[in-house]
Scaffold this motif. Structure first.
Motif, PDB file in Angstrom:
ATOM      1  N   TYR A   1       1.554   4.151 -12.996  1.00 19.61           N
ATOM      2  CA  TYR A   1       0.598   4.346 -11.819  1.00 19.61           C
ATOM      3  C   TYR A   1      -0.383   3.269 -11.481  1.00 19.61           C
ATOM      4  CZ  TYR A   1      -3.489   6.121  -8.933  1.00 19.61           C
ATOM      5  OH  TYR A   1      -4.506   6.414  -8.176  1.00 19.61           O
ATOM      6  N   CYS A   2      -1.115   2.947 -13.001  1.00 20.47           N
ATOM      7  CA  CYS A   2      -2.079   1.620 -12.865  1.00 20.47           C
ATOM      8  C   CYS A   2      -1.500   0.302 -12.750  1.00 20.47           C
ATOM      9  CB  CYS A   2      -2.801   2.043 -14.338  1.00 20.47           C
ATOM     10  SG  CYS A   2      -4.057   3.238 -14.423  1.00 20.47           S
TER      11      CYS A   2
ATOM     12  N   SER B   1       1.081   7.406  -6.643  1.00 26.12           N
ATOM     13  CA  SER B   1       0.000   8.057  -6.761  1.00 26.12           C
ATOM     14  C   SER B   1       0.338   9.686  -6.402  1.00 26.12           C
ATOM     15  CB  SER B   1      -0.972   7.506  -5.685  1.00 26.12           C
ATOM     16  OG  SER B   1      -2.221   8.598  -5.806  1.00 26.12           O
ATOM     17  N   ASN B   2       1.104   9.859  -5.222  1.00 29.26           N
ATOM     18  CA  ASN B   2       1.303  11.448  -4.832  1.00 29.26           C
ATOM     19  C   ASN B   2       2.196  11.807  -5.619  1.00 29.26           C
ATOM     20  OD1 ASN B   2      -0.563  11.629  -2.533  1.00 29.26           O
ATOM     21  ND2 ASN B   2       0.560  10.112  -1.683  1.00 29.26           N
ATOM     22  N   VAL B   3       3.537  10.984  -6.243  1.00 26.32           N
ATOM     23  CA  VAL B   3       4.542  11.647  -6.926  1.00 26.32           C
ATOM     24  C   VAL B   3       4.042  12.176  -8.124  1.00 26.32           C
ATOM     25  CG1 VAL B   3       6.783  11.208  -7.913  1.00 26.32           C
ATOM     26  CG2 VAL B   3       6.463  10.659  -5.496  1.00 26.32           C
ATOM     27  N   ILE B   4       3.247  11.184  -8.865  1.00 32.96           N
ATOM     28  CA  ILE B   4       2.572  11.084 -10.179  1.00 32.96           C
ATOM     29  C   ILE B   4       1.496  12.399 -10.293  1.00 32.96           C
ATOM     30  CG2 ILE B   4       1.024  10.453 -12.078  1.00 32.96           C
ATOM     31  CD1 ILE B   4       2.255   7.736 -11.840  1.00 32.96           C
ATOM     32  N   ALA B   5       0.786  12.834  -9.061  1.00 35.56           N
ATOM     33  CA  ALA B   5       0.059  13.705  -9.099  1.00 35.56           C
ATOM     34  C   ALA B   5       0.937  15.278  -8.915  1.00 35.56           C
ATOM     35  CB  ALA B   5      -0.867  13.614  -7.814  1.00 35.56           C
ATOM     36  N   GLU B   6       1.807  15.100  -7.952  1.00 35.73           N
ATOM     37  CA  GLU B   6       2.520  16.248  -7.858  1.00 35.73           C
ATOM     38  C   GLU B   6       3.449  16.490  -9.209  1.00 35.73           C
ATOM     39  OE1 GLU B   6       6.462  17.792  -5.128  1.00 35.73           O
ATOM     40  OE2 GLU B   6       5.337  15.930  -4.853  1.00 35.73           O
TER      41      GLU B   6
ATOM     42  N   TYR C   1       0.964  -1.328   0.056  1.00 31.47           N
ATOM     43  CA  TYR C   1       0.142   0.115  -0.048  1.00 31.47           C
ATOM     44  C   TYR C   1       0.930   1.238   0.056  1.00 31.47           C
ATOM     45  CZ  TYR C   1      -2.594   3.709   1.992  1.00 31.47           C
ATOM     46  OH  TYR C   1      -3.174   4.857   2.318  1.00 31.47           O
ATOM     47  N   ALA C   2       2.161   1.273   0.722  1.00 32.32           N
ATOM     48  CA  ALA C   2       2.780   2.380   0.652  1.00 32.32           C
ATOM     49  C   ALA C   2       3.495   2.834  -0.630  1.00 32.32           C
ATOM     50  CB  ALA C   2       3.853   2.072   1.783  1.00 32.32           C
ATOM     51  N   ILE C   3       3.750   1.782  -1.297  1.00 28.98           N
ATOM     52  CA  ILE C   3       4.394   2.010  -2.709  1.00 28.98           C
ATOM     53  C   ILE C   3       3.229   2.470  -3.552  1.00 28.98           C
ATOM     54  CG2 ILE C   3       5.410   0.803  -4.499  1.00 28.98           C
ATOM     55  CD1 ILE C   3       6.637  -1.422  -2.564  1.00 28.98           C
ATOM     56  N   GLY C   4       2.275   2.309  -3.414  1.00 26.55           N
ATOM     57  CA  GLY C   4       1.060   2.585  -4.246  1.00 26.55           C
ATOM     58  C   GLY C   4       0.741   3.921  -4.039  1.00 26.55           C
ATOM     59  N   ALA C   5       0.642   4.458  -2.645  1.00 24.72           N
ATOM     60  CA  ALA C   5       0.357   5.692  -2.400  1.00 24.72           C
ATOM     61  C   ALA C   5       1.452   6.684  -2.578  1.00 24.72           C
ATOM     62  CB  ALA C   5       0.415   5.545  -0.766  1.00 24.72           C
ATOM     63  N   LEU C   6       2.603   6.123  -2.642  1.00 19.87           N
ATOM     64  CA  LEU C   6       3.887   6.956  -3.049  1.00 19.87           C
ATOM     65  C   LEU C   6       3.817   7.269  -4.455  1.00 19.87           C
ATOM     66  CD1 LEU C   6       6.707   8.270  -2.483  1.00 19.87           C
ATOM     67  CD2 LEU C   6       7.632   6.218  -3.019  1.00 19.87           C
TER      68      LEU C   6
ATOM     69  N   HIS D   1     -10.294  11.446  -8.299  1.00 18.87           N
ATOM     70  CA  HIS D   1      -9.114  10.426  -8.466  1.00 18.87           C
ATOM     71  C   HIS D   1      -8.359  10.873  -9.870  1.00 18.87           C
ATOM     72  CE1 HIS D   1     -11.848   8.536 -11.490  1.00 18.87           C
ATOM     73  NE2 HIS D   1     -12.581   8.414 -10.660  1.00 18.87           N
ATOM     74  N   ARG D   2      -7.332  10.093 -10.114  1.00 16.48           N
ATOM     75  CA  ARG D   2      -6.711  10.370 -11.356  1.00 16.48           C
ATOM     76  C   ARG D   2      -6.679   9.001 -12.474  1.00 16.48           C
ATOM     77  NH1 ARG D   2      -3.302  14.349 -12.103  1.00 16.48           N
ATOM     78  NH2 ARG D   2      -3.049  15.751 -10.263  1.00 16.48           N
ATOM     79  N   CYS D   3      -7.934   8.329 -12.174  1.00 16.88           N
ATOM     80  CA  CYS D   3      -8.203   7.139 -13.071  1.00 16.88           C
ATOM     81  C   CYS D   3      -9.307   7.360 -14.017  1.00 16.88           C
ATOM     82  CB  CYS D   3      -8.191   6.072 -12.325  1.00 16.88           C
ATOM     83  SG  CYS D   3      -6.508   5.367 -11.681  1.00 16.88           S
ATOM     84  N   ARG D   4      -9.218   8.464 -14.728  1.00 21.78           N
ATOM     85  CA  ARG D   4     -10.622   8.772 -15.386  1.00 21.78           C
ATOM     86  C   ARG D   4     -10.879   7.794 -16.629  1.00 21.78           C
ATOM     87  NH1 ARG D   4     -11.725  14.566 -18.687  1.00 21.78           N
ATOM     88  NH2 ARG D   4     -13.851  14.074 -19.468  1.00 21.78           N
ATOM     89  N   ASN D   5     -12.234   7.231 -16.673  1.00 25.27           N
ATOM     90  CA  ASN D   5     -12.612   6.267 -17.372  1.00 25.27           C
ATOM     91  C   ASN D   5     -11.844   5.182 -17.453  1.00 25.27           C
ATOM     92  OD1 ASN D   5     -14.754   8.018 -18.518  1.00 25.27           O
ATOM     93  ND2 ASN D   5     -13.262   8.989 -19.796  1.00 25.27           N
ATOM     94  N   TYR D   6     -11.314   4.746 -16.454  1.00 25.09           N
ATOM     95  CA  TYR D   6     -10.580   3.492 -16.251  1.00 25.09           C
ATOM     96  C   TYR D   6     -11.475   2.135 -16.082  1.00 25.09           C
ATOM     97  CZ  TYR D   6      -7.718  -0.316 -13.671  1.00 25.09           C
ATOM     98  OH  TYR D   6      -7.125  -1.302 -13.509  1.00 25.09           O
ATOM     99  N   GLN D   7     -11.232   1.265 -16.926  1.00 25.91           N
ATOM    100  CA  GLN D   7     -12.084   0.125 -17.057  1.00 25.91           C
ATOM    101  C   GLN D   7     -11.232  -1.126 -17.195  1.00 25.91           C
ATOM    102  OE1 GLN D   7     -14.678  -0.064 -20.434  1.00 25.91           O
ATOM    103  NE2 GLN D   7     -15.871  -2.038 -19.924  1.00 25.91           N
TER     104      GLN D   7
END
Length: 244
Positions: free
Chosen positions: A213-214, A10-15, A3-8, A169-175
């Motif tokens: 990210y995905c 997520s936040n680095v990509i957003a930044e 979970y920590a890796i995923g969160a990292l 979130h940052r997963c627009r139209n994710y399927q």
């Protein structure tokens, strides 16, 4: 740790996206994609494939059986446009297909294997096709909640698909499409899981960043799915042995 890796990520990509947009608006160089720092191989921008099944067949040709390849082509084939990216992942589960499926098919309770979700609220439906859920995301990820609709719930062929239709979130139209394939090795029953996805590339991000990210989250979820499925299988085996 997962979970920590995923969160990292997520936040680095957003930044990174926010910084890139700010620089672009000021006419400055946009900067490097996160994938550069991660040494990402075969970035989406340079790929010759624009179909999730083609990617899966290319990446896992030596791992999949002929019937699994046919299944991949039939049920995981989706084209994505220039504003989208996609990929396919596989993982072997140390549990029979029926046990793995028992977690996937519970549309309104994804928390056992989706550790980034803290709660799930049923909006409509009975858990089958057309059902809608709202998933609240843990703190520490660059997201708050996701609105998701069940697209496929094929009990016979063990195929599950959902699409993100709203949220913050940052997963627009994710399927994604997930399918299960039982593999029997002697007395050992295991399950091959194939998961493919497509996702929009948000303004400010690159295709590589979205895929990194995905992919990170998909790999984490499949790892966790294996953990809970194999634990349930061992528990059932222990109960069966004690009853004899």
């Amino acid at each position: 740790m997962q979970y920590a890796i995923g969160a990292l990520l997520s936040n680095v990509i957003a930044e990174n996206a926010t910084t890139r947009l700010a620089r672009a608006e000021q006419g400055e160089p946009a900067g490097l994609a996160i994938a550069t720092f991660l040494n990402a191989q075969d970035p989406p921008e340079n790929r010759v494939y624009s179909n999730t099944a083609d990617i899966g067949l290319h990446e896992f040709d030596k791992i999949l059986t002929e019937s699994e390849k046919l299944f991949l082509r039939r049920h995981h084939s989706r084209d994505f446009e220039n504003h989208q990216t996609g990929n396919a992942q596989i993982q072997i589960m140390d549990a029979p297909t029926d046990i793995v499926w028992s977690f996937l098919r519970d549309f309104f309770d994804p928390m056992p294997y989706k550790i980034h979700i803290v709660s799930c609220h049923r909006v409509s439906g009975d858990g089958g096709v057309g059902s809608i859920r709202v998933c609240q995301v843990r703190e520490g990820i660059a997201a708050r909640f996701s609105v998701e609709r069940c697209e496929i719930m094929d009990e016979e062929n063990h195929i599950f698909s959902f699409q993100v239709v709203g949220g913050q979130h940052r997963c627009r139209n994710y399927q994604s499409v997930t399918s299960l394939h039982e593999r029997i090795q002697g007395v050992r029953r295991r399950t091959l899981v194939i998961e493919s996805y497509i996702c929009d590339i948000e303004r400010g991000n690159t295709a590589t960043e979205v895929e990194v990210y995905c992919d990170g989250f998909v790999k984490e979820l499949l790892t966790r799915l294996n953990e809970v499925s194999s634990a349930k299988y061992r528990s059932e085996q222990a109960r069966a042995s004690s009853s004899h």
